[in-house]
Scaffold this motif. Sequence first.
Motif, PDB file in Angstrom:
ATOM      1  N   ARG A  85       0.868  -1.182   0.000  1.00 41.16           N
ATOM      2  CA  ARG A  85       0.000   0.000   0.000  1.00 41.16           C
ATOM      3  C   ARG A  85       0.903   1.230   0.000  1.00 41.16           C
ATOM      4  NH1 ARG A  85      -3.363  -0.516   5.235  1.00 41.16           N
ATOM      5  NH2 ARG A  85      -1.353  -1.324   5.966  1.00 41.16           N
ATOM      6  N   ASP A 116       4.188  -2.839   7.692  1.00 42.81           N
ATOM      7  CA  ASP A 116       3.360  -3.843   8.352  1.00 42.81           C
ATOM      8  C   ASP A 116       3.288  -3.452   9.822  1.00 42.81           C
ATOM      9  OD1 ASP A 116       3.078  -5.352   6.008  1.00 42.81           O
ATOM     10  OD2 ASP A 116       5.014  -6.336   6.354  1.00 42.81           O
ATOM     11  N   ILE A 117       2.076  -3.257  10.314  1.00 41.92           N
ATOM     12  CA  ILE A 117       1.897  -2.751  11.682  1.00 41.92           C
ATOM     13  C   ILE A 117       1.611  -3.908  12.618  1.00 41.92           C
ATOM     14  CG2 ILE A 117       0.528  -1.219  13.145  1.00 41.92           C
ATOM     15  CD1 ILE A 117       0.030   0.477  10.637  1.00 41.92           C
ATOM     16  N   GLU A 119       0.427  -6.239  15.787  1.00 37.79           N
ATOM     17  CA  GLU A 119      -0.798  -6.279  16.587  1.00 37.79           C
ATOM     18  C   GLU A 119      -0.524  -5.638  17.943  1.00 37.79           C
ATOM     19  OE1 GLU A 119      -4.831  -7.452  16.719  1.00 37.79           O
ATOM     20  OE2 GLU A 119      -3.434  -8.066  15.161  1.00 37.79           O
ATOM     21  N   LEU A 354      -1.130   5.972  11.626  1.00 39.07           N
ATOM     22  CA  LEU A 354      -1.139   4.668  10.955  1.00 39.07           C
ATOM     23  C   LEU A 354      -1.668   3.585  11.881  1.00 39.07           C
ATOM     24  CD1 LEU A 354       2.314   4.821   9.117  1.00 39.07           C
ATOM     25  CD2 LEU A 354       0.046   5.062   8.092  1.00 39.07           C
ATOM     26  N   LEU A 355      -1.272   3.638  13.156  1.00 37.16           N
ATOM     27  CA  LEU A 355      -1.702   2.618  14.115  1.00 37.16           C
ATOM     28  C   LEU A 355      -3.207   2.693  14.366  1.00 37.16           C
ATOM     29  CD1 LEU A 355      -1.039   0.356  16.044  1.00 37.16           C
ATOM     30  CD2 LEU A 355      -0.358   2.056  17.755  1.00 37.16           C
ATOM     31  N   GLU A 358      -5.061   1.303  11.451  1.00 35.49           N
ATOM     32  CA  GLU A 358      -4.999  -0.163  11.423  1.00 35.49           C
ATOM     33  C   GLU A 358      -5.953  -0.770  12.445  1.00 35.49           C
ATOM     34  OE1 GLU A 358      -3.198  -3.828  10.011  1.00 35.49           O
ATOM     35  OE2 GLU A 358      -3.289  -1.757   9.259  1.00 35.49           O
ATOM     36  N   GLN A 361      -9.517  -0.258  11.266  1.00 32.58           N
ATOM     37  CA  GLN A 361      -9.877  -1.132  10.145  1.00 32.58           C
ATOM     38  C   GLN A 361     -10.168  -2.546  10.628  1.00 32.58           C
ATOM     39  OE1 GLN A 361      -6.807  -1.571   7.199  1.00 32.58           O
ATOM     40  NE2 GLN A 361      -8.197  -2.318   5.635  1.00 32.58           N
ATOM     41  N   LYS A 362      -9.310  -3.061  11.524  1.00 35.64           N
ATOM     42  CA  LYS A 362      -9.513  -4.415  12.034  1.00 35.64           C
ATOM     43  C   LYS A 362     -10.770  -4.516  12.886  1.00 35.64           C
ATOM     44  CE  LYS A 362      -4.699  -5.944  11.863  1.00 35.64           C
ATOM     45  NZ  LYS A 362      -3.498  -6.354  12.628  1.00 35.64           N
TER      46      LYS A 362
END
Length: 443
Positions: A85, A116-117, A119, A354-355, A358, A361-362
């Motif tokens: 992305r 890639d963030i 968890e 960004l975090l 993420e 979104q999840k």
Amino acid sequence: MQVTETLNEGLKREYAITVTADELDAKVNEKLSEAQPEIEMKGFRKGKVPMALLKKQFGQRILGESMQEAIDGAMNQHFEETGDRPAMQPEVKMTNEDWKEGDDVQVEMKYEKLPDIPEADLSDIKIEKLVAKASDADVDEALSNLAENAQNFEDRKKGTKAKDGDQVVIDFVGKVDGEAFDGGSAEDYPLVLGSNSFIPGFEEQLVGVKEGEEKAVEVSFPEEYGAENLAGKAAVFDVTVKAVKKPVPAEINDELAQKYGAEDLEALKGQIRERLEAEYQGAARQVMKRQVLDALDEKVKFDLPPSLVDAEAKQIAHQIWHEENPEVQGHDHEEIEPTDEQMKLAERRVRLGLLLAEIGQKAEVTVTDAEMTQAIMNQARQYPGQERAFFDFVRQNQQMQQQMRAPIFEDKVIDHIAEQADVTEKEISKEELQKEVEKLDEE
């Protein structure tokens, strides 16, 4: 079509894309074949124009369009296959600038991918939720302010000079070049000195007048005054002072409550208490939000796209520079270089942005149409009489919608995190809450 990786360094990626001449030619032929049934040309029936003639007539025009579609298709396919992305719009340029029809197209694509963030375990985040109740003293203070705003005026002792904030009751006749003008006269006019409701300079000249005094007030109408026949003109107002009155707060009783739309004084107190506690709740939420963001910033680390950090740092530096140089209205000034401190702040903002995106979104956090409509309506109230125009403007402006959607989304993600976190409540006073809010500005 061929895509070859030429750089893989951190989050930076570069690729060489080749679109062959045969692929381009096939795409042009495909477009012409799709259009052929509808094309008419002198000497041929509709749909029967030979392909070679169509290609000669329209090929050049379609070639550029086909080239762009082929490159876009290659990029989209690449992102689907890699899962990358881009942090910002990829930089794309042709590398064979001497390209001519019949050559392959060589393209270079550069971008920084979003990281890639990892968890984040939200359950061990500790939040101290501050709760402040409106005391009787807080309510009484707010009541006093309302009473002051609803002030009455009482006659001062005869012979007292008028002060700023006093009300003078006056008769006046305004004249320009010795002639009275329409709208320049009144009788028993109640004027509060310092209210700036009259022409600049008028009220100041009445400070110090007494009841029964007559005074010639000399002023000039502003150049931008609404009436063209008076704009910029010097005027003299013959003023007779009929009364000088001092301001006194309104009595705190049921009558005051009814002025503010409440049934009685107790109902007004209840409304004030609710409003104050809503304000305290909003302030406490800002403190809680900072706690969440600080915890996330400590908990999760990952590489950041340099382009996003640089853009954010420059925006921070630019904003701060304008705050320090308010006399500069435009942006035609030298480039502002971010400081190390501003770079660190930019890194924090980008990382948390960004975090949160993420996590949201999840968690399938979304901003509903109703929430957007309410936000637009709230902001539209800042433009009295133009609410509908503002509403329509936002509805037609995707960028404006995104700017308004982002903080709503962020607040909903913060709420989601708080639901998973370890939350304890702590009751504090208004003064203690104010100190916690002030700390936010200091950090």
